[in-house]
Design a protein around this motif. Structure first.
Motif, short mmCIF file in Angstrom:
data_model
loop_
_atom_site.label_atom_id
_atom_site.label_comp_id
_atom_site.label_asym_id
_atom_site.label_seq_id
_atom_site.Cartn_x
_atom_site.Cartn_y
_atom_site.Cartn_z
N UNK A 212 -0.20 -0.76 12.34
CA UNK A 212 0.85 0.22 12.58
C UNK A 212 1.86 -0.28 13.61
N UNK A 213 1.38 -0.90 14.68
CA UNK A 213 2.29 -1.41 15.71
C UNK A 213 3.15 -2.54 15.17
N UNK A 214 2.55 -3.44 14.40
CA UNK A 214 3.33 -4.53 13.81
C UNK A 214 4.35 -4.00 12.81
N UNK A 215 3.98 -2.99 12.02
CA UNK A 215 4.91 -2.40 11.07
C UNK A 215 6.08 -1.73 11.78
N UNK A 216 5.78 -1.03 12.89
CA UNK A 216 6.84 -0.39 13.66
C UNK A 216 7.79 -1.42 14.26
N UNK A 217 7.23 -2.51 14.79
CA UNK A 217 8.07 -3.57 15.36
C UNK A 217 8.93 -4.22 14.29
N UNK A 218 8.37 -4.45 13.12
CA UNK A 218 9.14 -5.03 12.02
C UNK A 218 10.28 -4.10 11.61
N UNK A 219 10.00 -2.79 11.57
CA UNK A 219 11.03 -1.83 11.20
C UNK A 219 12.16 -1.80 12.23
#
Length: 229
Positions: A212-219
């Motif tokens: 979730x944290x990596x997805x948020x950072x990518x977004x």
């Protein structure tokens, strides 16, 4: 059967499981914040400033990225133990001690990645910064802000190291039930005890948090790049 029981613990909001998750997140996020406060300026300074001993500091910083966590845990334990120089603070076997040891582990990672990012960016904007006669502090501030989305990678690397740590945290935290037990130390303990549903549940949540944290950072980076284009 164990997988089904693990999902049931998560779905029913098992208090023991989520108390461990809350403590783990609090400790790791606090360590990342402290690591950023120390590592970002340190990395930027090493990228932009030239001084005697800089090469030695760079070698030390890169070497510290590979520090064995148990050695860091042992050194921190000796500092915080009753007979150590910081023993009168009473921090050993507390969440604060775990934050300290995780911060020590992630500062070299954040610092080294920041140095490389800022050094590359400084080359790109060298002429503009020179023309504006921006001082060292101004350059550091400007480049850190300009590279803020790229530096998310450094912070994520720090969070990953902190969240996955077992040995050092167990040494200084003691893995005390309800007080200093984190997801990783609980997984190690519950697996050894044979309580696989709780261990699996914690493992699933840990993976979900990292994703979730990596997805948020990518977004965030994708939106920033779209706006800049």
């Amino acid at each position: 059967m164990d997988e089904a029981s693990a999902w049931q613990l998560i779905a029913t909001g098992d208090p023991t499981l989520f108390a461990i998750v809350r403590l783990s997140l609090a400790v790791s996020l606090a360590a990342v914040v402290l690591g950023a406060v120390i590592g970002l300026p340190l990395g930027a300074a090493l990228a932009l400033l030239r001084f005697r001993g800089r090469a030695l500091l760079l070698v030390a910083l890169n070497a510290m990225m590979g520090l064995p966590p148990v050695v860091v845990g042992l050194a921190t334990y000796l500092l915080l133990s009753r007979t150590g120089p910081l023993g009168n603070l009473g921090l050993l076997f507390t969440p604060t001690a775990m934050v300290i040891v995780q911060t020590v582990l992630i500062v070299p990672i954040i610092g080294a990645l920041t140095r490389q990012t800022i050094e590359d960016l400084a080359q790109e904007y060298r002429d503009e910064l020179a023309a504006l006669a921006v001082g060292p502090i101004g350059r550091m501030t400007t480049l850190l802000w300009d590279a803020r989305f790229s530096l998310l990678t450094a912070l994520l690397a720090g969070f990953g190291r902190a969240a996955a740590e077992v040995g050092a945290v167990m040494i200084v935290g003691g893995n005390i039930d309800g007080f200093t037990r984190t997801m990783t130390t609980a997984v190690a303990l519950e697996t050894s005890k044979g309580d696989l549903p709780l261990a699996l549940g914690l493992g699933l949540i840990l993976i979900a948090i990292v994703v979730a944290i990596n997805a948020a950072a990518w977004a965030v980076r994708a939106v920033a790049e779209r706006q800049a284009a």
